[in-house]
Design an enzyme around this catalytic site. Structure first.
Site, PDB file in Angstrom:
ATOM      1  N   LYS A 280       0.817  -1.213   0.000  1.00 48.25           N
ATOM      2  CA  LYS A 280       0.000   0.000   0.000  1.00 48.25           C
ATOM      3  C   LYS A 280       0.857   1.271   0.000  1.00 48.25           C
ATOM      4  O   LYS A 280       0.344   2.354  -0.274  1.00 48.25           O
ATOM      5  CB  LYS A 280      -0.966  -0.019   1.179  1.00 48.25           C
TER       6      LYS A 280
HETATM    7  C1  LIG Z   1      -4.543  -4.445   1.353  1.00 50.97           C
HETATM    8  C2  LIG Z   1      -3.821  -5.739   1.323  1.00 50.97           C
HETATM    9  C3  LIG Z   1      -4.184  -6.772   0.456  1.00 50.97           C
HETATM   10  C4  LIG Z   1      -5.375  -6.677  -0.464  1.00 50.97           C
HETATM   11  O1  LIG Z   1      -5.195  -5.799  -1.521  1.00 50.97           O
HETATM   12  P1  LIG Z   1      -6.437  -5.321  -2.391  1.00 50.97           P
HETATM   13  O2  LIG Z   1      -5.914  -4.301  -3.310  1.00 50.97           O
HETATM   14  O3  LIG Z   1      -7.430  -4.760  -1.407  1.00 50.97           O
HETATM   15  O4  LIG Z   1      -6.989  -6.522  -3.085  1.00 50.97           O
HETATM   16  C5  LIG Z   1      -3.423  -7.929   0.428  1.00 50.97           C
HETATM   17  N1  LIG Z   1      -2.389  -8.084   1.258  1.00 50.97           N
HETATM   18  C6  LIG Z   1      -2.011  -7.119   2.123  1.00 50.97           C
HETATM   19  C7  LIG Z   1      -0.858  -7.372   3.016  1.00 50.97           C
HETATM   20  C8  LIG Z   1      -2.699  -5.910   2.194  1.00 50.97           C
HETATM   21  O5  LIG Z   1      -2.320  -4.965   3.068  1.00 50.97           O
END
Ligand SMILES: *Cc1c(COP(=O)(O)O)cnc(C)c1O
Length: 435
Positions: free
Chosen positions: A107
């Site tokens: 993220k």
């Molecule tokens: C947010 C997140 C996901 C999921 O990602 P999306 O874009 O919501 O599908 C998967 N793994 C981790 C560690 C995350 O923080």
């Protein structure tokens, strides 16, 4: 480039408006009015470029008219200042590590890019931009560290008390400066409800310039396309051409960005969505019926999503043509028990310690290969460093984890939070009094 709402293609807004609104009023999602096509010559020679050069080329294709080239270049170079290496476990299987940014999760790509775009558009003398965000753990850290020190912005993070891991809490609560954390005596859903109510509150909107940093913001989606192209560049420099990506999915923003990259001209053979038992999309691909349901708590808690908010974007990308979409996208679902077995297998076979989300992607990549043997490279995405999920990993595996640089220093800092009951009036008063 203009952006339309998936609920009304006639509604077009500028990039700046799409970023600050986050969501159109009609509750659709913003999409670019055309999918920019990258020059085939660039893609054929992509291995000659650095990650930042590739990222800039893509960013320019989306927002080139809205931000002068030199400014956009500076934004990209500042936001994407960490690595995204593909590490090979064997000749045909690679893991794309997306956790080398400040919050140790993928993220960071979205949050760092968005924060700098918002900072750029917030001119000097403008009212301070108040970013509100509810988090179950990973989003808050990326947003906090992404906006830390970005001028003209202030971030308020709401997180559920006792429900985030130690590293996650440290990333949320030890920053100071323009970041404040509220420890809510409730669940993630309570945090989200408080934030939603604030956005709908006229008094509050009159007093503060509120904006959201949630995962559906278009400025978070665009930078997530960068690493799909960069992976292709890394594979190409090793003589590999065909790739299948497996993406651990919750809100389907990450895999949505992958599918967007494919639509921009990136050669990808197939995508695999890997989920925990929150299987709304896998059930849709099987039955053709989209039936969201309440989320179920699992070890891979960043993927505990019953109604993936980015799904409408993916359907829009494929013009609601489910059979075309199914030709490009498969999915597999795993229980917590299988996830634990996946983490154990990754360690036993490859001495690789993975977080539960990553282990689910590994399992799905192997399942897809068993169903579809071939000479392609399987690349699964590692979305977080395992140190963020110590409670979800068996101790005998976790004991081999290597903490990333900076993790120890983080642990030594003092926590600054304000406790908040699940009460909208108290929240609103806090925002107005501490303005
Ligand atoms: C947010 C997140 C996901 C999921 O990602 P999306 O874009 O919501 O599908 C998967 N793994 C981790 C560690 C995350 O923080």
């Amino acid at each position: 480039m203009k952006f339309y709402s998936t609920n009304n293609k006639a509604l077009r807004v500028s990039f700046q408006e799409a970023v600050f609104n986050s969501l159109p009023k009609d509750k659709g999602l913003y999409m670019p009015e055309v999918i920019p096509q990258l020059d085939p010559y660039f893609i054929q020679n992509i291995q000659q470029y650095s990650f930042q050069e590739i990222a800039f080329t893509i960013a320019k294709a989306f927002i080139g008219d809205d931000i002068p080239e030199n400014d956009l270049k500076a934004i990209v170079e500042d936001a994407i200042n960490f690595e995204a290496p593909v590490k090979f476990l064997n000749a045909e299987t690679g893991v794309l590590e997306l956790f080398h940014g400040p919050s140790y999760a993928f993220k960071d790509f979205g949050a760092r890019f968005m924060s700098r775009i918002m900072g750029y558009f917030s001119k000097q003398g403008d009212q301070l931009l108040d970013v509100l965000v509810a988090t179950s753990g990973d989003t808050g850290g990326a947003v906090a560290l992404g906006f830390l020190g970005v001028e003209g912005t202030r971030v308020t993070i709401l997180y559920p008390k006792g429900k985030v891991s130690k590293v996650q809490e440290e990333q949320l609560t030890t920053n100071g400066q323009n970041i404040r954390a509220l420890e809510v005596e409730g669940t993630f859903d309570d945090c989200q409800a408080l934030v939603k109510q604030a956005f709908n509150d006229e008094d509050l909107n009159a007093a503060l310039r509120l904006t959201s940093a949630n995962s559906i913001n278009i400025a978070r989606l665009i930078p997530q396309t960068f690493y799909y192209f960069w992976t292709y560049a890394q594979l190409k420099s090793q003589g590999m051409k065909e790739v299948v990506f497996t993406v651990p999915s919750g809100n389907f923003g990450n895999i949505g960005a992958g599918l967007l990259a494919y639509k921009m001209g990136l050669p990808v053979s197939h995508f695999v969505a890997a989920t925990n038992v929150n299987d709304t999309v896998p059930r849709f691909l099987q039955t053709g019926n989209y039936e969201p349901k309440a989320s179920i708590q699992t070890l891979a808690n960043a993927m505990d999503v019953g109604n993936p908010s980015n799904w409408v974007r993916i359907q829009d990308l494929f013009q609601q043509d489910t059979s075309q979409l199914k030709g490009m996208l498969s999915s597999y679902t795993y229980t917590d028990e299988e996830t634990l077995a996946g983490m154990a297998e990754l360690y036993e076979k490859y001495k690789y310690v993975a977080c539960p989300h990553t282990a689910i992607a590994y399992l799905a990549s192997q399942a897809y290969r068993a169903d579809h043997p071939g000479t392609y490279a399987s690349v699964f995405l590692s979305t977080a460093h395992p140190c963020k999920f110590p409670e979800a990993i068996q101790p005998e595996v976790y004991s081999h984890v290597q903490l990333p640089e900076g993790a120890e220093e983080l642990a030594g800092r003092s926590k600054q939070t304000t406790e908040l009951p699940v009460d909208y009036h108290t929240f609103k008063t806090y925002l107005l009094v501490n303005n």
